[in-house]
Scaffold this active site. Sequence first.
Site, PDB file in Angstrom:
ATOM      1  N   GLY A 295      49.024  42.690  54.841  1.00  0.00           N
ATOM      2  CA  GLY A 295      48.916  41.576  55.648  1.00  0.00           C
ATOM      3  C   GLY A 295      47.856  41.908  56.532  1.00  0.00           C
ATOM      4  O   GLY A 295      46.581  41.749  56.417  1.00  0.00           O
ATOM      5  N   GLY A 296      48.255  42.452  57.792  1.00  0.00           N
ATOM      6  CA  GLY A 296      47.553  42.733  59.204  1.00  0.00           C
ATOM      7  C   GLY A 296      46.526  43.553  58.691  1.00  0.00           C
ATOM      8  O   GLY A 296      45.381  43.335  58.916  1.00  0.00           O
TER       9      GLY A 296
ATOM     10  N   GLY B 296      54.773  43.172  59.324  1.00  0.00           N
ATOM     11  CA  GLY B 296      54.309  42.862  60.601  1.00  0.00           C
ATOM     12  C   GLY B 296      54.699  43.679  61.391  1.00  0.00           C
ATOM     13  O   GLY B 296      54.664  43.238  62.666  1.00  0.00           O
TER      14      GLY B 296
ATOM     15  N   SER C  77      53.662  46.428  56.015  1.00  0.00           N
ATOM     16  CA  SER C  77      52.909  47.481  56.887  1.00  0.00           C
ATOM     17  C   SER C  77      52.115  48.490  56.124  1.00  0.00           C
ATOM     18  O   SER C  77      52.234  49.635  56.666  1.00  0.00           O
ATOM     19  CB  SER C  77      53.651  48.052  57.987  1.00  0.00           C
ATOM     20  OG  SER C  77      54.471  46.913  58.782  1.00  0.00           O
TER      21      SER C  77
ATOM     22  N   ASN D 126      46.620  39.480  51.756  1.00  0.00           N
ATOM     23  CA  ASN D 126      47.441  37.991  52.319  1.00  0.00           C
ATOM     24  C   ASN D 126      46.882  37.871  53.893  1.00  0.00           C
ATOM     25  O   ASN D 126      47.585  38.252  54.654  1.00  0.00           O
ATOM     26  CB  ASN D 126      49.009  38.024  52.201  1.00  0.00           C
ATOM     27  CG  ASN D 126      49.482  36.910  52.636  1.00  0.00           C
ATOM     28  OD1 ASN D 126      48.938  35.713  52.912  1.00  0.00           O
ATOM     29  ND2 ASN D 126      50.874  37.108  53.035  1.00  0.00           N
ATOM     30  N   TRP D 127      46.029  37.115  53.928  1.00  0.00           N
ATOM     31  CA  TRP D 127      45.363  36.622  55.362  1.00  0.00           C
ATOM     32  C   TRP D 127      46.269  35.777  56.150  1.00  0.00           C
ATOM     33  O   TRP D 127      46.224  35.653  57.548  1.00  0.00           O
ATOM     34  CB  TRP D 127      43.931  36.052  55.132  1.00  0.00           C
ATOM     35  CG  TRP D 127      43.123  36.849  54.467  1.00  0.00           C
ATOM     36  CD1 TRP D 127      42.991  38.008  54.052  1.00  0.00           C
ATOM     37  CD2 TRP D 127      41.581  36.577  54.734  1.00  0.00           C
ATOM     38  NE1 TRP D 127      41.822  38.673  53.550  1.00  0.00           N
ATOM     39  CE2 TRP D 127      40.921  37.895  53.869  1.00  0.00           C
ATOM     40  CE3 TRP D 127      40.804  35.541  54.739  1.00  0.00           C
ATOM     41  CZ2 TRP D 127      39.704  37.855  53.647  1.00  0.00           C
ATOM     42  CZ3 TRP D 127      39.461  35.830  54.730  1.00  0.00           C
ATOM     43  CH2 TRP D 127      39.015  36.795  54.088  1.00  0.00           C
ATOM     44  N   LYS D 128      47.150  35.265  55.686  1.00  0.00           N
ATOM     45  CA  LYS D 128      48.096  34.114  56.470  1.00  0.00           C
ATOM     46  C   LYS D 128      47.321  33.204  57.059  1.00  0.00           C
ATOM     47  O   LYS D 128      46.139  33.077  56.683  1.00  0.00           O
ATOM     48  CB  LYS D 128      49.143  35.164  57.429  1.00  0.00           C
ATOM     49  CG  LYS D 128      49.733  36.186  56.469  1.00  0.00           C
ATOM     50  CD  LYS D 128      50.941  36.940  57.255  1.00  0.00           C
ATOM     51  CE  LYS D 128      51.416  38.095  56.295  1.00  0.00           C
ATOM     52  NZ  LYS D 128      52.478  38.597  57.029  1.00  0.00           N
TER      53      LYS D 128
ATOM     54  N   HIS E   7      56.659  34.210  49.833  1.00  0.00           N
ATOM     55  CA  HIS E   7      56.490  35.144  50.766  1.00  0.00           C
ATOM     56  C   HIS E   7      57.490  34.789  51.946  1.00  0.00           C
ATOM     57  O   HIS E   7      58.237  33.558  52.081  1.00  0.00           O
ATOM     58  CB  HIS E   7      55.226  34.718  51.647  1.00  0.00           C
ATOM     59  CG  HIS E   7      55.018  35.850  52.375  1.00  0.00           C
ATOM     60  ND1 HIS E   7      55.558  35.826  53.663  1.00  0.00           N
ATOM     61  CD2 HIS E   7      54.351  36.864  52.344  1.00  0.00           C
ATOM     62  CE1 HIS E   7      55.090  36.898  53.982  1.00  0.00           C
ATOM     63  NE2 HIS E   7      54.269  37.579  53.419  1.00  0.00           N
TER      64      HIS E   7
ATOM     65  N   GLU F  71      58.860  42.963  49.163  1.00  0.00           N
ATOM     66  CA  GLU F  71      58.466  43.179  50.545  1.00  0.00           C
ATOM     67  C   GLU F  71      59.661  43.098  51.595  1.00  0.00           C
ATOM     68  O   GLU F  71      60.320  42.201  51.694  1.00  0.00           O
ATOM     69  CB  GLU F  71      57.412  41.918  50.957  1.00  0.00           C
ATOM     70  CG  GLU F  71      56.363  41.652  50.306  1.00  0.00           C
ATOM     71  CD  GLU F  71      55.261  41.009  50.820  1.00  0.00           C
ATOM     72  OE1 GLU F  71      54.091  41.540  51.214  1.00  0.00           O
ATOM     73  OE2 GLU F  71      55.526  40.011  51.440  1.00  0.00           O
TER      74      GLU F  71
ATOM     75  N   GLU G 241      57.732  34.588  54.826  1.00  0.00           N
ATOM     76  CA  GLU G 241      57.477  33.542  56.088  1.00  0.00           C
ATOM     77  C   GLU G 241      57.712  32.354  55.532  1.00  0.00           C
ATOM     78  O   GLU G 241      58.059  31.434  56.073  1.00  0.00           O
ATOM     79  CB  GLU G 241      56.082  33.970  56.600  1.00  0.00           C
ATOM     80  CG  GLU G 241      55.931  35.237  57.423  1.00  0.00           C
ATOM     81  CD  GLU G 241      54.743  36.022  57.415  1.00  0.00           C
ATOM     82  OE1 GLU G 241      53.656  35.426  56.907  1.00  0.00           O
ATOM     83  OE2 GLU G 241      54.797  36.919  57.725  1.00  0.00           O
TER      84      GLU G 241
END
Length: 249
Positions: free
Chosen positions: A233-234, A172, A212, A9-11, A94, A166, A96
């Site tokens: 993510g990251g 993150g 993470s 997930n590149w956001k 998600h 999640e 966010e």
Amino acid sequence: MRKYIVAGNWKMNNDLTETQSLLKALKHETNSGNAQVIVAPTYVNLYPAIEVLKDSDIIVAAQNMHQNASGAFTGEISAAMLKGIGVTTVILGHSERRAYFYESDELLAQKVDTALSNDMRVIFCFGEELADRQSGNHEKIVESQLRNALFHLSANQWSKIVLAYEPVWAIGTGETASPEQAQDMHAFIRKVVGGKYDATTADNVTILYGGSVKPANAKEIFSKPDVDGGLIGGAALKAQDFFEIVNAF
Ligand code: PGA
């Protein structure tokens, strides 16, 4: 049959040039092996991503979608628009989206219905906040998120649902649920799905862990019997890291 999936997930990261070069690197380095590999760039780069990945097994997904078919919804994207460019997988719910765009379970239930009626696959995200975990309410919260957004579906429709557990406190933050915490929750989720539907539906649903995941912890998390992959993510933004996580299977 349950599928193993590693999804990035590149956001809101990576412009066009960065998207193309990261995907070119992934395409050459990623041997999907046991796991299906998915990347979710931002909307404007979905079509360029599909172009770069034309002759690869990597699947392109959207990070969100509107619940209505079309109309006066400035700034929004419909299922038909995604399908028109060849995107048939969408991430919904998600944390966010829930936190910054106030997406409720009830709204997500509508989005899920829209996706399924367009024959799209949904990666449905959910998970508890730190306070829920500390107060021991994490299972209750997770169960209610599932019930409110997904339990109106028929057992057949679950073939198009991928779950992504999640815990919000691990997204993150560098903080990861321990492999045991992930396994316990995934087993609980499977039990809840089995209780509502049947053992086959529960056994067949893919449950990803997100929060993470890094090359250093992926192998141990993925080795747990109810963890069927990850939503990353990251670490999905660096070709080498993502590649190592995919290969942790
Ligand atoms: P993270 O994000 O891997 O950077 O924690 C996971 C996610 O938000 O899906």
